[in-house]
Write an enzyme that holds these catalytic residues in place. Structure first.
Site, short mmCIF file in Angstrom:
data_model
loop_
_atom_site.label_atom_id
_atom_site.label_comp_id
_atom_site.label_asym_id
_atom_site.label_seq_id
_atom_site.Cartn_x
_atom_site.Cartn_y
_atom_site.Cartn_z
CD GLU A 227 -2.90 1.10 2.38
OE1 GLU A 227 -3.67 2.06 2.56
OE2 GLU A 227 -2.94 0.06 3.08
CE LYS A 243 -9.91 -0.23 6.08
NZ LYS A 243 -8.52 -0.72 6.18
#
Length: 427
Positions: A227, A243
């Site tokens: 990420e 997410k």
């Protein structure tokens, strides 16, 4: 600084260069594993040696780092921000136990920078690049076995996790929060590992676009992060929160079915929408009015252990906003907190069992041209060599539709890359 470029065979030479780098007190490898990333400008960077360093020890860390950067203009600067700098961004100090003893932030300006591109290496250094190249050529890497002979212990029992989960879900029902990221720690004490070998095996098992080996004296960050937290590319500021997570299938057909389910799962979609809104709001504080945009709908990215939903939010940065303020305005990463952000962080401190430290923070660089790029510290081993304490965290988002058993299993799926690399399990 002297500079020279050499022809290399990338992966073989990277192993030699990293082995050579481990002799220094501080070293940082940022390794993209050649992932296709429209915002990437470099394949891999290796910084070694200390010309100047900053260690956080006060309550004005972001402004002190800005002053450190101003004192050394147009230099490469590598380092990390710990999650618990939230005490400065939102006046939220943490009293949870801290067994790793990392500083809240650390940055260094290196003596030598190695830039890896396809088939070539550029060395910039206060030393002679030819001498450095010859030293690396002579290196004989031996990434010896890092298999651990015992399992990781849980800082939070499964029953404790379930209890915390239900308590947080009650806060959601009451309207205190909409979403929260509950994290738990797994650890070993009196553990003796070779950090470089552990990183090399972790990267082999779980190659990621924001892979990091960071050595700061006796402290190590061994990261397989997928990420990006925040980056600057000229006038553009961007963040790419993750997410939505699903495990890999046993075959291609099952994989495709899991991807479709992830794309259409209302709970996963709700998680993503809430975090995108949070990040958009955070970016607004540094943006030219009206320039914040969710550039793309959430996309499924496939990694060795998991599929994940990743969004991209961008803005044009206000030219009056200093670099450190732009980072402070979005810190800590929204994907690791919840929404509303401050309320979620307060509740994490109430229900988690240990200090996050570097976990949920960010590691990366500032470049001489003013750009920067930082990951989110997840899927990461943290190690204090002096004390022998080895640790990693995993977490997952809780929403009104979340199911406790499923979220607990997701935490274990996220741990699998680390466990496979070290040949062990969780007790």
């Amino acid at each position: 600084m002297h500079a020279a470029t050499f022809a290399i065979e990338s992966e073989d030479f990277l192993a030699k260069a990293l082995w050579w780098a481990d002799q220094f007190e501080t070293a940082c490898l940022l390794h993209s594993n050649s992932f296709d990333d429209p915002y990437a400008t470099l394949n891999s960077l290796l910084a070694v040696g200390i010309r100047h360093e900053f260690i956080a020890n006060g309550d004005n860390t972001f402004s002190e780092i800005q002053a450190f950067q101003t004192k050394h203009p147009q230099e490469w600067m590598f380092g990390f921000f710990g999650y618990d700098l939230k005490k400065e961004t939102e006046n939220l100090p943490t009293n949870l136990p801290d067994h790793l003893a990392f500083p809240d932030a650390y940055f260094f300006i290196p003596e030598t920078i190695l830039t890896f591109e396809q088939g070539k290496l550029t060395i910039q250094s206060v030393q002679k690049p030819d001498d450095i190249f010859e030293s690396i050529v002579k290196a004989n890497p031996d990434f010896s076995s890092v298999k651990l002979d015992r399992p990781f212990q849980k800082r939070m029992t499964k029953a404790g996790y379930m209890q915390a989960f239900e308590a947080l879900k009650e806060h959601i029902r009451r309207g205190d929060i909409y979403e929260v990221n509950l994290c738990q720690e797994f650890f070993q004490e009196e553990c003796n590992i070779h950090p470089l070998s552990a990183y090399w095996e972790l990267n082999r098992v779980s190659p990621m676009p924001f892979s990091t080996f960071f050595k700061m004296h006796q402290h190590y960050i061994l990261s397989a992060s997928p990420e990006r937290f925040v980056a600057r590319r000229g006038d553009i500021l961007l963040s790419q929160p993750i997410k939505g997570t699903a495990k890999r299938g046993q075959n291609m057909e099952e994989d495709q079915q899991i991807i479709r389910s992830l794309q259409n799962d209302p709970k996963e979609q709700a998680e993503n929408v809430m975090i995108v809104d949070l990040v958009r709001n955070d970016l607004t504080r540094s943006a030219k009015p009206g320039s914040v945009a969710a550039e793309r709908k959430p996309q499924v990215h496939t990694f060795p252990q998991v599929h994940q939903l990743i969004s991209t939010i961008t803005c044009e940065i206000d030219p009056e906003i200093p670099a450190l303020d732009a980072i402070k305005n979005v810190f800590p990463p929204g994907s690791m907190t919840g929404a509303p952000k401050v309320s979620a962080m307060k509740l994490c401190d109430r229900y988690e069992a240990s200090k996050r430290g570097v976990y949920s923070g960010a590691v990366g660089y500032f470049s001489p041209n003013g750009d920067f790029d930082f990951n989110v510290v997840i899927r990461t081993l943290l190690y204090n060599k002096k004390s022998g304490y080895l640790s990693f965290h995993t977490g997952g988002a809780i929403t009104i539709d979340a199911i406790a058993e499923r979220e607990y299993e997701e935490c274990l799926v996220k741990a699998q890359g680390i466990l496979n690399a070290l040949g062990t399990e969780i007790e």
